[in-house]
Scaffold this motif. Sequence first.
Motif, PDB file in Angstrom:
ATOM      1  N   ALA A   1      -1.674   5.609   5.588  1.00  0.00           N
ATOM      2  CA  ALA A   1      -1.748   4.710   4.445  1.00  0.00           C
ATOM      3  C   ALA A   1      -3.061   3.927   4.556  1.00  0.00           C
ATOM      4  N   PRO A   2      -3.673   3.541   3.456  1.00  0.00           N
ATOM      5  CA  PRO A   2      -3.228   3.850   2.098  1.00  0.00           C
ATOM      6  C   PRO A   2      -3.576   5.276   1.681  1.00  0.00           C
ATOM      7  N   VAL A   3      -2.821   5.779   0.705  1.00  0.00           N
ATOM      8  CA  VAL A   3      -3.060   7.085   0.102  1.00  0.00           C
ATOM      9  C   VAL A   3      -3.268   6.862  -1.390  1.00  0.00           C
ATOM     10  N   THR A   4      -4.303   7.467  -1.950  1.00  0.00           N
ATOM     11  CA  THR A   4      -4.579   7.367  -3.374  1.00  0.00           C
ATOM     12  C   THR A   4      -4.423   8.733  -4.027  1.00  0.00           C
ATOM     13  N   ALA A   5      -4.556   8.760  -5.340  1.00  0.00           N
ATOM     14  CA  ALA A   5      -4.471  10.030  -6.068  1.00  0.00           C
ATOM     15  C   ALA A   5      -5.511  11.018  -5.572  1.00  0.00           C
ATOM     16  N   ARG A   6      -6.679  10.523  -5.194  1.00  0.00           N
ATOM     17  CA  ARG A   6      -7.755  11.406  -4.742  1.00  0.00           C
ATOM     18  C   ARG A   6      -7.441  12.060  -3.395  1.00  0.00           C
TER      19      ARG A   6
ATOM     20  N   GLU B   1       0.848  -1.179   0.000  1.00  0.00           N
ATOM     21  CA  GLU B   1       0.000   0.000   0.000  1.00  0.00           C
ATOM     22  C   GLU B   1       0.883   1.229   0.000  1.00  0.00           C
ATOM     23  N   LEU B   2       0.432   2.262  -0.712  1.00  0.00           N
ATOM     24  CA  LEU B   2       1.164   3.519  -0.771  1.00  0.00           C
ATOM     25  C   LEU B   2       0.783   4.369   0.431  1.00  0.00           C
TER      26      LEU B   2
END
Length: 302
Positions: A131-136, A122-123
């Motif tokens: 975490a996790p971190v998404t583009a949004r 997971e980023l």
Amino acid sequence: MAERPSAIGQALLAICDQWTLLILQRAFLLHIRRFADWRDELGMSESVLANRLKEMVAGDLLRPVPYREQGRTRTEYLLTERAIELWPLLVEIWSWERRWVPRRVGLPELTHDACGNRTDVELGCESCGQAPVTARDTVTVRGEATFAQVTVPRHHRRTVRGERDPLSYFPETFELLGDRWSTVILAAAFLGMRRFADFQSELGVAPSVLSHRLRRFTELGVLAVEEPGARPRYRLTDKGLDFFGIFAVIVDWAQRWYSGTDLEITHRTCGKPFRPYLRCRSCGHPLRRTAMHFAIPPAGAQ
């Protein structure tokens, strides 16, 4: 006089070539460091391999070290610190392919040595630990560089490889990473560009080239057309948005190793610059390069 490539432009020149990525991958996973071993493992011509190794030495990705064998002095190539810090990129590429690209040959399995589990990653945001971190969860804005400094031409023509073995990246991945326009068009999409005219005016790309890339990205399911017609509007799909991890790692690596600020990514939650890190999906602890390994499936495994 042409503008000097920006940080990301220099990074794309250094690593966004399929042979370079495969050389790095084999160095990380199989600990290959000698010319003949890369040649035999990748099926490269000696002239192409010699050229890439020369470029990677000049770019401070490999360090030549002499050794003696059968009374002769030969050269092996060790990863530099700059190259070693690319390991999250290779893991992110593997993870994205695992989620989005079907294949006939089984992928390697990632094992986190600290917890002993076969896992995925997971980023996360290193600034706050979330975490996790998404583009949004992030905001990406333009820095000081122009796109003319980012879309620098590569020295080589792109060549798409097939699925020859469990380690080879997919041709689809190389369509997003192995071309000077592709990664920049994706970056522009993460910046919120949606219209054909906006991509063209900001990037300075020829209409025929832009049309081809947008069409291919749509065929690959990375972009979707929201408003077809004379002035189509494009949006990143879930598959395209999930490429953010690869994009963020490249941006972070570029800005640590090259001069200039191209894109600024901010984590909405903490309001700080987004510094990506990977964590184990099984145990939730940060993933370290020295505490993980890939189990490569045997030949013929599905």
